[in-house]
Design an enzyme around this catalytic site. Structure first.
Site, mmCIF file in Angstrom:
data_model
loop_
_atom_site.group_PDB
_atom_site.id
_atom_site.type_symbol
_atom_site.label_atom_id
_atom_site.label_comp_id
_atom_site.label_asym_id
_atom_site.label_seq_id
_atom_site.Cartn_x
_atom_site.Cartn_y
_atom_site.Cartn_z
ATOM 1 N N HIS A 1 0.838 -1.213 0.000
ATOM 2 C CA HIS A 1 0.000 0.000 0.000
ATOM 3 C C HIS A 1 0.868 1.257 0.000
ATOM 4 C CE1 HIS A 1 -3.996 -1.886 0.864
ATOM 5 N NE2 HIS A 1 -3.179 -2.888 1.097
ATOM 6 N N ASP B 1 3.201 9.263 -0.750
ATOM 7 C CA ASP B 1 2.086 8.426 -0.333
ATOM 8 C C ASP B 1 1.897 7.328 -1.370
ATOM 9 O OD1 ASP B 1 0.073 7.664 1.371
ATOM 10 O OD2 ASP B 1 -0.825 9.664 1.464
HETATM 11 O O1 F6P Z 1 -1.823 2.734 5.115
HETATM 12 C C1 F6P Z 1 -0.638 2.429 5.755
HETATM 13 C C2 F6P Z 1 -0.887 1.903 7.155
HETATM 14 O O2 F6P Z 1 0.315 1.599 7.768
HETATM 15 C C3 F6P Z 1 -1.707 0.666 7.174
HETATM 16 O O3 F6P Z 1 -0.971 -0.509 7.028
HETATM 17 C C4 F6P Z 1 -2.349 0.817 8.504
HETATM 18 O O4 F6P Z 1 -3.520 0.100 8.607
HETATM 19 C C5 F6P Z 1 -2.584 2.310 8.639
HETATM 20 O O5 F6P Z 1 -1.526 2.885 7.932
HETATM 21 C C6 F6P Z 1 -2.664 2.806 10.066
HETATM 22 O O6 F6P Z 1 -1.426 2.647 10.720
HETATM 23 P P1 F6P Z 1 -1.254 1.888 12.103
HETATM 24 O O7 F6P Z 1 -1.848 0.527 11.934
HETATM 25 O O8 F6P Z 1 0.208 1.855 12.353
HETATM 26 O O9 F6P Z 1 -2.014 2.688 13.114
#
Ligand code: F6P
Length: 456
Positions: free
Chosen positions: A156, A364
């Site tokens: 992602h 991003d």
């Molecule tokens: O979109 C990137 C990401 O790291 C996802 O993998 C994740 O669900 C989201 O951001 C939120 O981050 P975190 O799980 O570290 O709170």
């Protein structure tokens, strides 16, 4: 037909109306909701000791399996290597990267823990679809445990140029592990190219046809699958009566002023400091807009036990106060800075109320807020998207006002242009974005990745 087993670090809250942070959770949830499947990941809970996996939960056609993490695993795998090392490097912020071999060992340990849990769940013909940078080593761990299933990974986040990725001391090990997947998918062609470039230049890989590379005695296929959204659903949410409560309060407070709006996790990769600077310049150089515009920045705190995140939060609090102190009047506050999250359906009418969507990450993978902002607009009177050229979404949304997120002056000019843009031009730009988003839908993202994985 074989089952789809989705694996991601975090499993989204499944209760209706709960905020979901980040594009991954929203994308995976929507993708699974239609066809069903298994979703496995970390519960979000941390225990002092190692504990067995939690009982399964179901939500419609989705069966969720989760495991808690021990404090040590959380520290090494999540806080340490994933978010302290990988995240900044993948977003080209190498000066914020820290590295520790013990944390890297913890990253591999948790990938192996996920693999052990999955071995209890999967059948031989299940397809495993792993998501994101937390799980670069999952296929390797599963293969070591004897799994022969088809396995795919979707990134992602961006994938950086080899010279940037190589700043991680364990880079070679990570790449070798990634090659244990059968298919590795990226958001954009430049991310895919960076990965295959690394393989052919630094790992002795041979380019085959259709983006496949022969490396480490295996063939790993690569592809570009830009994640999308359900355009019709977003617009329906923007209009739905039940979602209007917060939008009504917002509109009442605007008193006819134009709204500039941004929403993201509070993360240094999102370019918030430069964006605040751009807004300040805009107010300084376009006095005619003072009292006529309000900038609403929604930024729920994220990864708050990591120093770089605490630092950016502190800095932004100071900046928001300073900008308001400099320009506010008794009857006008120029910047609303909210450290809270909103349930996703409530956000859509807020986007629809905004004359400008300001989405300027330094880097991003995709940025679904950009897409949701555009999709939420009234096609007869749409707002304008000001978008970073370094968001994956910029590859598709070419009729947004594209800006360099490091160029505060350029962003200030884009704000002025967006606010003054005539209706006809807004409609044209918006219609072109909607057409691309309808084509690159969430359904297509999921179906293409699944079909390519299945075709192996
Ligand atoms: O979109 C990137 C990401 O790291 C996802 O993998 C994740 O669900 C989201 O951001 C939120 O981050 P975190 O799980 O570290 O709170």
């Amino acid at each position: 037909m074989s089952r789809l087993v989705v694996v991601s670090n975090r499993v989204a809250p499944i209760e209706e109306g709960q905020p979901t942070a980040g594009g991954l959770a929203a994308g995976v949830m929507d993708a699974l909701r239609q066809h069903g499947g298994i979703w496995f990941g970390w519960s979000g809970d941390v225990r002092q000791e190692e504990v067995p996996p939690n009982p399964a939960r179901t939500s419609g056609p989705i069966t969720l399996f989760t495991t808690d993490l021990s404090q040590r695993d959380y520290d090494d795998y999540y806080r340490g290597f994933s978010n302290g090392t990988l995240w900044p490097v993948l977003h080209y912020q190498t000066s914020l990267m820290r590295f520790d071999w013990g944390e890297f060992a913890g990253y591999r340990r948790v990938n192996a823990l996920f693999a052990r849990c999955l071995m209890q769940l999967i059948k031989p013909d299940d397809m495993i679809w792993a998501h994101d940078f937390h799980l670069l080593g999952l296929a390797d761990a599963l293969r070591t445990a004897g799994a022969e299933n088809r396995m795919g990974l979707f990134m992602h986040t961006p994938f950086p140029a080899p010279s940037v990725f190589s700043t991680i001391p364990a880079h070679a090990e990570l790449i070798r592990a990634m090659c244990q997947y059968d298919l590795v998918g990226f958001q954009t062609e430049s991310d895919r190219h960076a990965f295959t470039d690394y393989l052919t230049r630094q790992s002795g890989g041979q380019m085959l046809e259709n983006g496949a590379v022969s490396c480490f005695g295996r063939v790993v296929r690569t592809g570009v699958y830009p994640i999308g959204i359900d355009v019709t659903e977003v617009r329906a949410q923007a209009e739905a009566e039940r979602n209007q409560t917060e939008a009504q309060s917002l509109r009442a407070g605007l008193l006819g002023k134009s709204l500039i709006m941004s929403v993201e996790r509070l993360d240094y990769s999102k370019g918030l400091r430069q964006r605040f600077g751009a807004y300040e310049r805009f107010l300084a150089h376009h006095a005619e807009w003072r009292r006529k515009v309000i900038y609403l920045q929604v930024a729920p705190p994220s990864r708050t036990d990591i120093e770089a995140y605490r630092a950016i939060r502190k800095e932004l609090e100071g900046e928001a106060g300073r900008i308001n102190g400099r320009f506010a009047e008794l009857d006008w506050v120029p910047l609303f800075y909210l450290n809270r999250s909103f349930a996703r359906p409530a956000l859509m009418p807020l986007y629809a109320s905004a004359r400008v969507g300001l989405v300027t990450p330094l880097r991003d993978g995709m940025n679904l807020v950009a897409k949701e902002y555009a999709a939420a607009q009234d096609p007869e009177d749409p707002g304008v998207l000001v978008l970073s050229q370094f968001a994956g979404a910029a590859r598709e949304m070419e009729t947004a006002l594209l800006v360099n997120p490091y160029d505060e002056q350029g962003m200030a000019q884009a704000l002025a242009q967006a606010l003054a843009m005539p209706l006809e031009e807004r409609k044209e730009r918006h219609a072109a974005m909607i057409a691309v988003m309808r084509e690159h839908s969430l359904e297509r993202w999921r179906d293409r990745f699944e079909a390519d994985l299945r075709a192996h």
